[in-house]
Structure formats: C-alpha cells, structure tokens
Design a protein around this motif. Structure first.
Motif, PDB file in Angstrom:
ATOM      1  N   ASP A  90       0.531  -0.966   0.192  1.00 26.34           N
ATOM      2  CA  ASP A  90       0.422  -0.004   0.000  1.00 26.34           C
ATOM      3  C   ASP A  90       0.836   1.232  -0.176  1.00 26.34           C
ATOM      4  OD1 ASP A  90      -2.531   1.133   0.024  1.00 26.34           O
ATOM      5  OD2 ASP A  90      -2.890   1.283   2.806  1.00 26.34           O
ATOM      6  N   PRO A  91       1.821   1.823  -1.279  1.00 25.28           N
ATOM      7  CA  PRO A  91       2.462   2.805  -1.130  1.00 25.28           C
ATOM      8  C   PRO A  91       1.689   4.032  -1.251  1.00 25.28           C
ATOM      9  CG  PRO A  91       3.341   1.252  -2.970  1.00 25.28           C
ATOM     10  CD  PRO A  91       2.272   0.681  -1.784  1.00 25.28           C
ATOM     11  N   TYR A  92       0.835   3.695  -2.084  1.00 26.36           N
ATOM     12  CA  TYR A  92       0.198   5.378  -3.384  1.00 26.36           C
ATOM     13  C   TYR A  92      -1.212   5.445  -1.620  1.00 26.36           C
ATOM     14  CZ  TYR A  92       3.135   3.444  -6.407  1.00 26.36           C
ATOM     15  OH  TYR A  92       4.065   2.566  -7.755  1.00 26.36           O
ATOM     16  N   ALA A  93      -1.659   4.588  -0.663  1.00 29.58           N
ATOM     17  CA  ALA A  93      -2.916   5.209   0.071  1.00 29.58           C
ATOM     18  C   ALA A  93      -2.755   6.392   0.859  1.00 29.58           C
ATOM     19  CB  ALA A  93      -2.544   4.140   1.109  1.00 29.58           C
ATOM     20  N   ASP A  94      -1.516   7.800   0.657  1.00 29.45           N
ATOM     21  CA  ASP A  94      -1.541   9.043   0.390  1.00 29.45           C
ATOM     22  C   ASP A  94      -1.781  10.065  -0.417  1.00 29.45           C
ATOM     23  OD1 ASP A  94      -1.328   9.107   3.797  1.00 29.45           O
ATOM     24  OD2 ASP A  94       0.797   8.781   3.400  1.00 29.45           O
ATOM     25  N   LEU A  95      -1.844   9.403  -1.593  1.00 27.84           N
ATOM     26  CA  LEU A  95      -1.173  10.281  -2.691  1.00 27.84           C
ATOM     27  C   LEU A  95      -3.120   9.910  -3.525  1.00 27.84           C
ATOM     28  CD1 LEU A  95       1.942   9.374  -4.270  1.00 27.84           C
ATOM     29  CD2 LEU A  95       1.341  10.633  -2.731  1.00 27.84           C
ATOM     30  N   TRP A  96      -4.204   9.958  -2.431  1.00 25.76           N
ATOM     31  CA  TRP A  96      -5.441  10.992  -3.252  1.00 25.76           C
ATOM     32  C   TRP A  96      -5.593  11.971  -3.611  1.00 25.76           C
ATOM     33  CZ3 TRP A  96      -8.247  13.809   0.070  1.00 25.76           C
ATOM     34  CH2 TRP A  96      -7.521  14.240   1.042  1.00 25.76           C
ATOM     35  N   PHE A  97      -6.537  12.264  -4.224  1.00 28.53           N
ATOM     36  CA  PHE A  97      -6.558  13.301  -5.383  1.00 28.53           C
ATOM     37  C   PHE A  97      -8.291  14.182  -4.410  1.00 28.53           C
ATOM     38  CE2 PHE A  97      -4.869  10.772  -9.042  1.00 28.53           C
ATOM     39  CZ  PHE A  97      -3.607  11.195  -8.751  1.00 28.53           C
ATOM     40  N   ASP A  98      -9.650  13.147  -4.403  1.00 27.04           N
ATOM     41  CA  ASP A  98     -10.814  14.490  -4.485  1.00 27.04           C
ATOM     42  C   ASP A  98     -11.059  13.508  -2.596  1.00 27.04           C
ATOM     43  OD1 ASP A  98     -10.825  14.949  -6.020  1.00 27.04           O
ATOM     44  OD2 ASP A  98     -11.813  13.437  -7.142  1.00 27.04           O
ATOM     45  N   ARG A  99     -10.699  12.671  -2.342  1.00 25.21           N
ATOM     46  CA  ARG A  99     -11.144  11.222  -1.085  1.00 25.21           C
ATOM     47  C   ARG A  99     -10.294  10.157  -0.661  1.00 25.21           C
ATOM     48  NH1 ARG A  99     -14.607   8.751  -4.986  1.00 25.21           N
ATOM     49  NH2 ARG A  99     -15.478  10.683  -5.102  1.00 25.21           N
ATOM     50  N   PRO A 100     -10.059  10.292   0.552  1.00 23.68           N
ATOM     51  CA  PRO A 100      -8.930   8.609   1.118  1.00 23.68           C
ATOM     52  C   PRO A 100      -9.646   7.788   0.866  1.00 23.68           C
ATOM     53  CG  PRO A 100      -9.744  10.622   3.148  1.00 23.68           C
ATOM     54  CD  PRO A 100     -10.688  10.741   1.748  1.00 23.68           C
ATOM     55  N   PRO A 101      -9.165   6.874   0.126  1.00 24.17           N
ATOM     56  CA  PRO A 101      -9.298   5.509   0.516  1.00 24.17           C
ATOM     57  C   PRO A 101     -10.204   4.262   1.535  1.00 24.17           C
ATOM     58  CG  PRO A 101      -6.734   5.377   0.387  1.00 24.17           C
ATOM     59  CD  PRO A 101      -7.568   6.788   0.456  1.00 24.17           C
ATOM     60  N   PRO A 102     -10.721   4.100   1.476  1.00 29.19           N
ATOM     61  CA  PRO A 102     -11.038   3.261   2.668  1.00 29.19           C
ATOM     62  C   PRO A 102     -10.265   2.718   3.370  1.00 29.19           C
ATOM     63  CG  PRO A 102     -12.011   1.850  -0.092  1.00 29.19           C
ATOM     64  CD  PRO A 102     -10.573   3.259  -0.294  1.00 29.19           C
ATOM     65  N   ALA A 103     -10.326   1.913   4.625  1.00 29.90           N
ATOM     66  CA  ALA A 103      -9.437   1.828   5.468  1.00 29.90           C
ATOM     67  C   ALA A 103      -8.476   0.321   4.722  1.00 29.90           C
ATOM     68  CB  ALA A 103     -10.396   0.990   6.854  1.00 29.90           C
ATOM     69  N   PRO A 104      -7.637  -0.145   5.083  1.00 29.31           N
ATOM     70  CA  PRO A 104      -6.865  -0.976   5.039  1.00 29.31           C
ATOM     71  C   PRO A 104      -7.474  -2.319   5.538  1.00 29.31           C
ATOM     72  CG  PRO A 104      -5.705   0.007   5.740  1.00 29.31           C
ATOM     73  CD  PRO A 104      -6.696   0.559   6.359  1.00 29.31           C
ATOM     74  N   VAL A 105      -7.135  -3.469   3.985  1.00 29.44           N
ATOM     75  CA  VAL A 105      -7.503  -4.663   5.121  1.00 29.44           C
ATOM     76  C   VAL A 105      -7.428  -5.296   6.142  1.00 29.44           C
ATOM     77  CG1 VAL A 105      -7.466  -7.792   4.340  1.00 29.44           C
ATOM     78  CG2 VAL A 105      -7.402  -5.690   2.181  1.00 29.44           C
ATOM     79  N   ARG A 106      -6.772  -4.302   6.764  1.00 23.71           N
ATOM     80  CA  ARG A 106      -5.821  -5.011   7.778  1.00 23.71           C
ATOM     81  C   ARG A 106      -7.306  -4.583   9.150  1.00 23.71           C
ATOM     82  NH1 ARG A 106      -4.012  -2.161  12.297  1.00 23.71           N
ATOM     83  NH2 ARG A 106      -2.814  -3.265  14.043  1.00 23.71           N
ATOM     84  N   ALA A 107      -8.000  -4.072   8.630  1.00 23.74           N
ATOM     85  CA  ALA A 107      -9.189  -2.785   9.050  1.00 23.74           C
ATOM     86  C   ALA A 107     -10.077  -4.404  10.070  1.00 23.74           C
ATOM     87  CB  ALA A 107     -10.468  -1.979   8.422  1.00 23.74           C
ATOM     88  N   HIS A 108     -10.351  -5.176   8.485  1.00 22.84           N
ATOM     89  CA  HIS A 108     -11.122  -6.211   9.098  1.00 22.84           C
ATOM     90  C   HIS A 108     -10.029  -7.929   8.981  1.00 22.84           C
ATOM     91  CE1 HIS A 108     -13.028  -3.134   7.171  1.00 22.84           C
ATOM     92  NE2 HIS A 108     -12.922  -3.301   6.016  1.00 22.84           N
ATOM     93  N   THR A 109      -9.532  -8.027   9.346  1.00 21.49           N
ATOM     94  CA  THR A 109      -8.551  -9.225   9.972  1.00 21.49           C
ATOM     95  C   THR A 109      -7.289  -8.801  10.169  1.00 21.49           C
ATOM     96  OG1 THR A 109      -7.645 -11.793   8.590  1.00 21.49           O
ATOM     97  CG2 THR A 109      -7.304  -9.802   7.177  1.00 21.49           C
ATOM     98  N   THR A 110      -6.521 -10.549  11.191  1.00 21.67           N
ATOM     99  CA  THR A 110      -5.354  -9.893  11.977  1.00 21.67           C
ATOM    100  C   THR A 110      -4.528 -10.550  10.314  1.00 21.67           C
ATOM    101  OG1 THR A 110      -5.987 -12.127  12.987  1.00 21.67           O
ATOM    102  CG2 THR A 110      -6.012  -9.727  13.606  1.00 21.67           C
ATOM    103  N   MET A 111      -4.897 -11.571   9.668  1.00 17.82           N
ATOM    104  CA  MET A 111      -4.542 -12.612   8.882  1.00 17.82           C
ATOM    105  C   MET A 111      -4.293 -11.838   7.320  1.00 17.82           C
ATOM    106  SD  MET A 111      -4.077 -15.252   9.367  1.00 17.82           S
ATOM    107  CE  MET A 111      -4.069 -16.548   7.537  1.00 17.82           C
ATOM    108  N   THR A 112      -3.056 -10.840   7.828  1.00 19.95           N
ATOM    109  CA  THR A 112      -2.619  -9.714   7.221  1.00 19.95           C
ATOM    110  C   THR A 112      -1.758  -9.094   7.296  1.00 19.95           C
ATOM    111  OG1 THR A 112      -2.990  -7.944   5.936  1.00 19.95           O
ATOM    112  CG2 THR A 112      -4.015  -7.599   7.847  1.00 19.95           C
ATOM    113  N   ALA A 113      -0.290  -9.312   6.079  1.00 15.81           N
ATOM    114  CA  ALA A 113       0.776  -8.231   6.439  1.00 15.81           C
ATOM    115  C   ALA A 113       0.042  -6.517   5.648  1.00 15.81           C
ATOM    116  CB  ALA A 113       1.946  -8.785   5.892  1.00 15.81           C
ATOM    117  N   HIS A 114       0.250  -5.268   6.447  1.00 14.41           N
ATOM    118  CA  HIS A 114       0.295  -4.222   6.062  1.00 14.41           C
ATOM    119  C   HIS A 114       1.646  -3.242   5.252  1.00 14.41           C
ATOM    120  CE1 HIS A 114      -2.111  -0.251   5.643  1.00 14.41           C
ATOM    121  NE2 HIS A 114      -2.270  -0.612   4.879  1.00 14.41           N
TER     122      HIS A 114
END
Ligand SMILES: Cc1ncc(COP(=O)(O)O)c(C=O)c1O
Length: 394
Positions: free
Chosen positions: A203-227
C-alpha cells in the motif's frame, strides 16, 4: 557457474529493461514509476541531516536494531491506527529497506517451493518477482475498476484452490490505478480468515489520493494480513525506507529473515524521516502539495487521452497514485506499438509486462508523475501519431 532455479524463475523486470530505452533525452517517458524529483523536500532533508550530524551522529550513523527506529515505528503505528481503526503499537511495525524488501521477506516467510499465491492480474512486477524468487506459483485474479475481483477469487477457492497468500496492491494499484472498495476488502478479509491465507496488502500510494481518502486497509477486517507502506512515494525513494505492520508471529519471522538479509534498514534514512514526520503540520502540507501536483497531472493525461483517442481507448481514470491504465478497443497490440512509439519520442509500458495469467495485449500503463501537464499532452500527441503509423504499416 551453476545458478539456483529461482534466478530463472524471476527473470528480469521488463520495466527496468524498458527504462533504459525510454531514458533517451528525446523520449517523453510515461514508462517509469518514479515520483517527481521536484517534490522531494531537499532543503528539509539537508537541514534535518545537519541537525542530526551535529547533535547526535550516533543515532543516524551507527548500526541500529533490526526492527527499526523507535520514533519512526511509533509514527507508522499511529497512522496505521488512525487509518484502520484497529489498535496498532510501535511493536507491531518492522521497518524494511523499502517496501520491496518487505515483499521479499513476506514471500520468504510464507512460501515453500510450489505454494500457490493468488495475485492481482495485471500485477506489480516487483511484487511478482519477490514471490517468484521465493518459489511461489502465481495464480492471477482479474483486477477491474473496483480492484481485485474478490468474487472470482471466492469461486477459485470454492473449487479447491488453496493459496498460502494473496498479494494485492489494494489502493491506486500499480499498474491498474484501481482501488478495492470497502465491501471487497471485507470480503477478502473473510476469505483469508476462512481459508487460512495471508493478505499481503502492498500500500505505498494510499496517501496520494486526489478527491477523497481510500477505504481502511484490509487490516481493519482481519489479523491475517501484512500491511506494507513506504516513504518512497511520499518523501523520496532513495532513502530506502518502507515498513510492514504484521501480527506477532509473522513479524518475528520477518525480523529473522531481515537479519539474514541486511541486518537493518538504513539508519540515516530512518532518522531523517523521523525528524521530518515529527513536524506533522509540515508533513500534512507536503502531502497536500503532492496531491494537488499529481491530481493536475492525472487530469491532464486522462483528458488528453480521451480527447485524442475517443472510443478507441478505454481509459481508467485513477482516484490517486501515479498511474493511468488504458486499453485499446480496436485491436492495437501495445507490444508492437512500443518500438513505433519510441521512434515517435514517447515511452510507456505495454500491459503484457504486468501479466500473470491474462495477456493484457491491448493495454498499457502510463505514468503521469514526472511530466507537467503540457508535456503530457505532447506525449499523447506523439502516442496518437505512433498508433496511426502502426496502423498504416500493418
Ligand atoms: C506497488 C508497489 N509496491 C512496492 C514498491 C517498492 O517501493 P519501495 O521499495 O521503494 O518502497 C513499488 C515501487 O514502485 C510499488 O509500486
């Protein structure tokens, strides 16, 4: 000399090979994935290094811990908690030598030879290389305007596919520019929990939004993740600092593998970033400048493509990041188009360079990051001339 099979498994990155061709001075290159040099906070970095060298050279030039700089880890954790809404502590973060290294370490930690990894198709070449180097068998999952097609993945899983990991660039994807919506993120997390695979959410681009921030990362919904995150696109890639937020057992595997790889991420790069990020007011204004700069360039490129090519080209307008993905609808093969385009003084990456299972023969990735709007318009004129040239000599 005899080389291990993994060397052939990764081959070379078609994009890095291509960059050599597109770097000729007469070529307007939309091929690279580089951020714009004029956005680098050079004076801030110079001042911060002078301060560090003066006050505390040990903290910026000495060996340091494998896990990373304490202040930087705390900053990453605070932002992660804010974005995901899930508790995150500095201990949950491992700082890596670019997020590219985090990808390789995740791949080495998760994959035995021949293990299946499902991934974006088209996908980020560096990520595909990392998983291939670790012996993974890559299986592509189509990406559309809404990101990874999670229903497609669910069907493959129901049919018996058993991946150890899902590798995805969930936000402003490289190469496709697409962002996975909230529902798909939840659904992917539920699949990871049910089938026991890890989502490597790059997820290296999440901060580069134009009009609105992106949704929360997958980590918001599971611990089976590396963010995974990176300072490359929000400050400067030459610092070589990225990070992974991961659950304890995966984190400890990443730390052990990192010790074997390079002991630690660059001390100086981490110390400089900690200094810069500590001034949150400056950092927010820096991000605002990046967003405005890239949004204007993205608009210029999309507008030029739409007005030049009309119905011949399906253009995916990105909500952030550095890339536009476009697909010819008239049978133009972008691999064949590239040498003609280079003769006309414009470079891009053909879709096939990002292929996992599909061919993407009519698609191309265009980066708007390093050219101002008037040069982007000129690049599109040249691309248009190249397609006409190709069509008349076909
Ligand atoms: C999707 C994605 N992941 C990871 C990287 C690697 O970035 P870095 O190692 O500079 O953090 C890149 C670089 O372009 C990228 O596009």
């Amino acid at each position: 000399m005899r080389f291990a099979g993994r060397v052939d498994a990764i081959g070379s990155s078609a994009i890095r090979d291509l960059l050599a061709l597109t770097s000729a001075p007469e070529v307007l290159s939309l091929a690279g994935g580089l951020p714009a040099v004029e956005t680098f906070p050079t004076q801030r970095l110079a001042d911060a290094s002078a301060r560090l060298f003066d006050l505390d050279p040990g903290s910026s030039l000495q060996y340091a811990t494998t896990e990373g700089h304490a202040g930087l880890r705390a900053w990453v954790a605070a932002r992660e908690q804010e974005r995901s809404g899930v508790a995150c502590d500095a201990d949950d973060v491992v700082v890596t030598s670019g997020s590219q290294q985090a990808l390789l370490l995740c791949a080495l930690a998760l994959c035995e030879q021949g293990d299946v990894v499902v991934t974006d198709d088209p996908g980020y070449v560096g990520g595909l290389q990392a998983f291939a180097a670790a012996g993974a068998r890559l299986v592509g999952v189509p990406v559309d305007e809404g990101g990874l097609d999670v229903d497609h993945l669910a069907r493959r899983l129901a049919d018996g596919l058993r991946p150890v990991a899902c590798y995805t660039v969930s936000t402003f994807q490289n190469p496709g520019g697409a962002t996975m919506g909230e529902d798909r993120r939840r659904a992917l997390a539920a699949l990871a929990d049910r089938y026991g695979f890890v989502v490597v959410d790059d997820d290296p681009y999440a901060d580069l939004w134009f009009d609105r921030p992106p949704p929360a990362p997958v980590r918001a919904h599971t611990t089976m993740t590396a963010h995974l995150g990176s300072a490359s696109k929000i400050v400067a890639p030459g610092l070589r600092v990225g990070w992974a937020v991961a659950p304890p057992e995966l984190r400890s595997a990443l730390v052990r593998l990192k010790q074997a790889a390079d002991l630690q991420a660059p001390t100086l790069g981490q110390a400089l970033l900690a200094e810069l990020f500590a001034d949150s007011q400056w950092f927010e204004s820096h991000l605002a400048m990046l967003r405005t700069t890239y949004a204007a360039r993205a608009d210029a490129l999309v507008d030029a493509l739409v007005s030049r090519f009309g119905d011949r080209l399906a253009v995916r307008s990105p909500g952030g990041g550095l890339f536009v993905w476009a697909s010819f609808l008239d049978g133009t093969d972008t691999e064949a188009l590239l040498p003609v385009a280079l003769r006309h003084g414009v470079g891009f990456v053909p879709g096939g360079a990002f292929a996992v299972d599909a061919t993407h023969a009519g698609a191309l990735r265009l980066s708007f990051a390093t050219n101002p709007p008037h040069r982007l318009a000129e690049a599109v004129d040249r691309l248009y001339a190249a397609t006409t040239d190709l069509a008349t000599h076909r």
